[in-house]
Design a protein around this motif. Structure first.
Motif, PDB file in Angstrom:
ATOM      1  N   ALA A 144       0.943  -1.389  -0.342  1.00  0.00           N
ATOM      2  CA  ALA A 144      -0.314   0.323  -0.052  1.00  0.00           C
ATOM      3  C   ALA A 144       0.691   1.451  -0.470  1.00  0.00           C
ATOM      4  CB  ALA A 144      -1.220   0.142   1.137  1.00  0.00           C
ATOM      5  N   THR A 145       1.827   1.039   0.447  1.00  0.00           N
ATOM      6  CA  THR A 145       2.911   2.475   0.785  1.00  0.00           C
ATOM      7  C   THR A 145       3.358   3.050  -0.915  1.00  0.00           C
ATOM      8  OG1 THR A 145       3.704   2.184   3.301  1.00  0.00           O
ATOM      9  CG2 THR A 145       4.577   2.939   2.153  1.00  0.00           C
ATOM     10  N   ASN A 146       3.916   1.606  -1.011  1.00  0.00           N
ATOM     11  CA  ASN A 146       4.442   1.520  -2.485  1.00  0.00           C
ATOM     12  C   ASN A 146       2.801   1.736  -3.780  1.00  0.00           C
ATOM     13  OD1 ASN A 146       6.930   0.747  -1.745  1.00  0.00           O
ATOM     14  ND2 ASN A 146       6.493  -1.533  -2.349  1.00  0.00           N
ATOM     15  N   VAL A 147       2.404   1.234  -3.241  1.00  0.00           N
ATOM     16  CA  VAL A 147       0.795   2.143  -4.954  1.00  0.00           C
ATOM     17  C   VAL A 147       0.870   3.917  -4.475  1.00  0.00           C
ATOM     18  CG1 VAL A 147       0.412   0.262  -5.226  1.00  0.00           C
ATOM     19  CG2 VAL A 147      -1.080   0.688  -3.576  1.00  0.00           C
ATOM     20  N   PHE A 148       0.189   4.201  -3.074  1.00  0.00           N
ATOM     21  CA  PHE A 148       0.095   5.551  -2.576  1.00  0.00           C
ATOM     22  C   PHE A 148       1.192   6.486  -3.051  1.00  0.00           C
ATOM     23  CE2 PHE A 148      -2.530   3.359   1.288  1.00  0.00           C
ATOM     24  CZ  PHE A 148      -2.800   2.875   0.039  1.00  0.00           C
ATOM     25  N   TRP A 149       2.436   6.049  -3.315  1.00  0.00           N
ATOM     26  CA  TRP A 149       4.077   6.850  -3.257  1.00  0.00           C
ATOM     27  C   TRP A 149       3.668   6.795  -5.146  1.00  0.00           C
ATOM     28  CZ3 TRP A 149       7.117  10.363  -1.827  1.00  0.00           C
ATOM     29  CH2 TRP A 149       7.134  10.628  -0.203  1.00  0.00           C
ATOM     30  N   ILE A 150       3.229   6.147  -5.776  1.00  0.00           N
ATOM     31  CA  ILE A 150       3.026   6.059  -7.394  1.00  0.00           C
ATOM     32  C   ILE A 150       1.975   7.213  -7.398  1.00  0.00           C
ATOM     33  CG2 ILE A 150       2.444   4.509  -9.019  1.00  0.00           C
ATOM     34  CD1 ILE A 150       3.758   1.942  -8.183  1.00  0.00           C
ATOM     35  N   ASP A 151       0.832   7.359  -6.956  1.00  0.00           N
ATOM     36  CA  ASP A 151       0.025   7.728  -6.720  1.00  0.00           C
ATOM     37  C   ASP A 151       0.272   9.562  -6.323  1.00  0.00           C
ATOM     38  OD1 ASP A 151      -2.264   6.835  -7.666  1.00  0.00           O
ATOM     39  OD2 ASP A 151      -3.620   6.812  -5.640  1.00  0.00           O
ATOM     40  N   ILE A 152       0.993  10.285  -6.211  1.00  0.00           N
ATOM     41  CA  ILE A 152       2.028  10.693  -5.366  1.00  0.00           C
ATOM     42  C   ILE A 152       2.819  11.512  -6.454  1.00  0.00           C
ATOM     43  CG2 ILE A 152       4.132  11.935  -3.166  1.00  0.00           C
ATOM     44  CD1 ILE A 152       2.297  11.194  -1.614  1.00  0.00           C
ATOM     45  N   GLN A 153       3.447  10.466  -6.891  1.00  0.00           N
ATOM     46  CA  GLN A 153       4.653  11.318  -7.697  1.00  0.00           C
ATOM     47  C   GLN A 153       3.925  10.854  -9.532  1.00  0.00           C
ATOM     48  OE1 GLN A 153       7.704  11.694  -7.157  1.00  0.00           O
ATOM     49  NE2 GLN A 153       7.997  10.157  -5.111  1.00  0.00           N
ATOM     50  N   THR A 154       2.556  10.170  -9.454  1.00  0.00           N
ATOM     51  CA  THR A 154       2.359  11.308 -10.735  1.00  0.00           C
ATOM     52  C   THR A 154       0.838  11.918 -10.643  1.00  0.00           C
ATOM     53  OG1 THR A 154       0.506   9.289 -10.023  1.00  0.00           O
ATOM     54  CG2 THR A 154       2.443   9.179 -12.018  1.00  0.00           C
ATOM     55  N   ASN A 155       1.018  12.613  -9.538  1.00  0.00           N
ATOM     56  CA  ASN A 155       0.156  13.575  -8.711  1.00  0.00           C
ATOM     57  C   ASN A 155      -1.608  13.092  -9.615  1.00  0.00           C
ATOM     58  OD1 ASN A 155      -1.660  15.254  -7.424  1.00  0.00           O
ATOM     59  ND2 ASN A 155      -1.284  16.765  -9.323  1.00  0.00           N
ATOM     60  N   THR A 156      -1.916  12.198  -9.140  1.00  0.00           N
ATOM     61  CA  THR A 156      -3.040  10.528  -9.433  1.00  0.00           C
ATOM     62  C   THR A 156      -3.720  10.344  -8.223  1.00  0.00           C
ATOM     63  OG1 THR A 156      -2.316   9.227  -9.832  1.00  0.00           O
ATOM     64  CG2 THR A 156      -2.835  10.545 -11.418  1.00  0.00           C
ATOM     65  N   LEU A 236       5.970  15.297   4.790  1.00  0.00           N
ATOM     66  CA  LEU A 236       5.866  16.945   3.990  1.00  0.00           C
ATOM     67  C   LEU A 236       7.707  16.696   3.273  1.00  0.00           C
ATOM     68  CD1 LEU A 236       3.853  18.631   6.389  1.00  0.00           C
ATOM     69  CD2 LEU A 236       3.447  18.377   3.857  1.00  0.00           C
ATOM     70  N   GLN A 237       8.332  16.204   3.613  1.00  0.00           N
ATOM     71  CA  GLN A 237       9.770  16.876   4.208  1.00  0.00           C
ATOM     72  C   GLN A 237      10.804  15.623   2.595  1.00  0.00           C
ATOM     73  OE1 GLN A 237      11.735  16.648   8.186  1.00  0.00           O
ATOM     74  NE2 GLN A 237      11.958  18.217   7.047  1.00  0.00           N
ATOM     75  N   LYS A 238       9.360  14.784   2.442  1.00  0.00           N
ATOM     76  CA  LYS A 238       9.787  13.982   1.204  1.00  0.00           C
ATOM     77  C   LYS A 238       8.576  14.168  -0.233  1.00  0.00           C
ATOM     78  CE  LYS A 238       9.703   9.670   4.322  1.00  0.00           C
ATOM     79  NZ  LYS A 238       9.453   8.640   5.064  1.00  0.00           N
ATOM     80  N   LEU A 239       8.443  15.159   0.406  1.00  0.00           N
ATOM     81  CA  LEU A 239       7.628  15.130  -1.301  1.00  0.00           C
ATOM     82  C   LEU A 239       8.233  16.069  -1.820  1.00  0.00           C
ATOM     83  CD1 LEU A 239       3.781  16.183   0.366  1.00  0.00           C
ATOM     84  CD2 LEU A 239       4.725  13.892  -0.306  1.00  0.00           C
ATOM     85  N   LYS A 240       8.221  16.169  -3.317  1.00  0.00           N
ATOM     86  CA  LYS A 240       9.142  16.854  -4.416  1.00  0.00           C
ATOM     87  C   LYS A 240       8.183  17.413  -5.616  1.00  0.00           C
ATOM     88  CE  LYS A 240      12.939  15.698  -2.368  1.00  0.00           C
ATOM     89  NZ  LYS A 240      13.118  16.218  -1.282  1.00  0.00           N
ATOM     90  N   VAL A 241       7.112  16.675  -5.880  1.00  0.00           N
ATOM     91  CA  VAL A 241       6.167  16.838  -6.268  1.00  0.00           C
ATOM     92  C   VAL A 241       5.348  18.036  -6.428  1.00  0.00           C
ATOM     93  CG1 VAL A 241       4.220  16.351  -7.601  1.00  0.00           C
ATOM     94  CG2 VAL A 241       5.809  14.912  -7.270  1.00  0.00           C
ATOM     95  N   GLU A 242       4.990  19.610  -6.714  1.00  0.00           N
ATOM     96  CA  GLU A 242       4.548  20.675  -6.377  1.00  0.00           C
ATOM     97  C   GLU A 242       3.424  20.562  -6.217  1.00  0.00           C
ATOM     98  OE1 GLU A 242       5.230  25.658  -6.933  1.00  0.00           O
ATOM     99  OE2 GLU A 242       4.657  23.812  -8.908  1.00  0.00           O
TER     100      GLU A 242
END
Length: 324
Positions: A144-156, A236-242
């Motif tokens: 779940a962590t991995n797929v949620f990060w995919i959503d974050i990286q793609t902003n979907t 917050l400190q790990k987020l790179k997608v504006e």
């Protein structure tokens, strides 16, 4: 939450789909050089949105049945949504797939696939072996962590239905939550804490915090709000997608009025302040800098209105804000 009652037509379709998944897993197991690519392809397949033709078959109704579309989020229905329900209704169809995934545990994308296909099965089917429960629970948290990060990286938000199930149907439902070991419950709480704002579930925060499991280091960290804010600050400190970072910052208003330990409060202030200056280590854009200042002003007002003095943490830097 209502669950779909499969019709003979949809059951036949999902059974055939399960056989194709099983074949691809068997190929991955038999071919180490191609294993990663095959598992990545399978993950992409089950994460796909259901096409019109398949939707007509899967959502075909008979009298007194409920459409799986009732469970979809934002109008999106993915193959993993319907397969996750199917493996609860027909666990024998999922068992060969589960056995193959277990043999591929250490491989990339195995936990992704497990979390998508078996997140409901884990909480709906009776499992009595504590070691097996812990193994499956750990795989669920990792996947779940991995797929949620995919959503974050793609902003979907393709995996929002997975998040919502874990939040609405597990984390705040003791009957399901208590099926997994206590350590897994803690891991789930921390996981959901990191993504709850991303998936627009801040309005459920009060209920979520009330169901926080007991942590052995609570005497050091604090209460549920302290654990939540600590995880959020780290996230917050790990987020790179504006756009994602701006989304988080704009939703920090849900923290207003929370009682936090001094250490937790300082941690959050330091995190937010790191986004207020241009350059390293965060390299925030102008929009992020202003959003961070807005969050600081909201959560930690610059003035103590009783003494009319500046908060010490900001007094040396107030002038910099005017040029940020």
């Amino acid at each position: 939450m209502a669950r779909a009652s499969a019709t003979p037509r949809s059951s036949a379709y999902l059974s055939a789909l399960s056989q194709e998944i099983e074949k691809k897993l068997q190929r991955a197991l038999a071919s180490p050089p191609q294993r990663r690519n095959l598992l990545q392809e399978l993950f992409a397949d089950v994460a796909l949105e259901v096409d019109d033709r398949a939707r007509d078959i899967i959502l075909s109704r008979e009298e007194d049945t409920i459409s799986p579309a009732d469970d979809s989020h934002l109008g999106q229905l993915c193959f993993y949504d319907v397969l996750a329900d199917y493996y609860v209704q027909a666990p024998e169809s999922g068992k060969p797939i589960l056995d193959l995934i277990v043999q591929l545990w250490s491989q990339s994308f195995a936990s992704h696939i497990f979390s998508l296909l078996f997140h409901k099965w884990l909480f709906e089917v009776q499992l009595d072996n504590p070691e097996v429960l812990l193994r499956y629970s750990s795989a669920l948290a990792q996947g779940a962590t991995n797929v949620f990060w995919i959503d974050i990286q793609t902003n979907t938000r393709r995996f929002q239905s997975l998040f919502c199930y874990l939040l609405d149907e597990v984390a705040v439902e003791p009957a399901r939550l208590n099926k997994i070991p206590v350590q897994a419950q803690r891991d789930l709480y921390l996981l959901l804490s990191r993504f709850i704002l991303f998936y627009n579930s801040g309005d459920k925060l009060d209920t979520f915090l009330k169901h926080c499991p007991t942590f052995p280091n609570a005497f050091l960290i604090g209460g549920p709000t302290d654990f939540f804010v600590t995880e959020l600050a780290d996230q917050l400190q790990k987020l790179k997608v504006e756009p994602v970072l701006l989304h988080y910052l704009s939703n920090l208003k849900v923290l207003q009025g929370m009682e936090l330990r001094m250490a937790t409060s300082t941690r959050l202030k330091t995190c937010l302040y790191s986004f207020t200056s241009p350059g390293g280590p965060m390299y925030p854009t102008r929009a992020v800098r202003h959003a961070a200042w807005d969050a600081l002003d909201l959560l930690f007002p610059l003035f103590d209105w009783r003494s009319r003095t500046l908060h010490p943490v900001y007094s040396a830097h107030l002038q910099r804000r005017s040029t940020a």
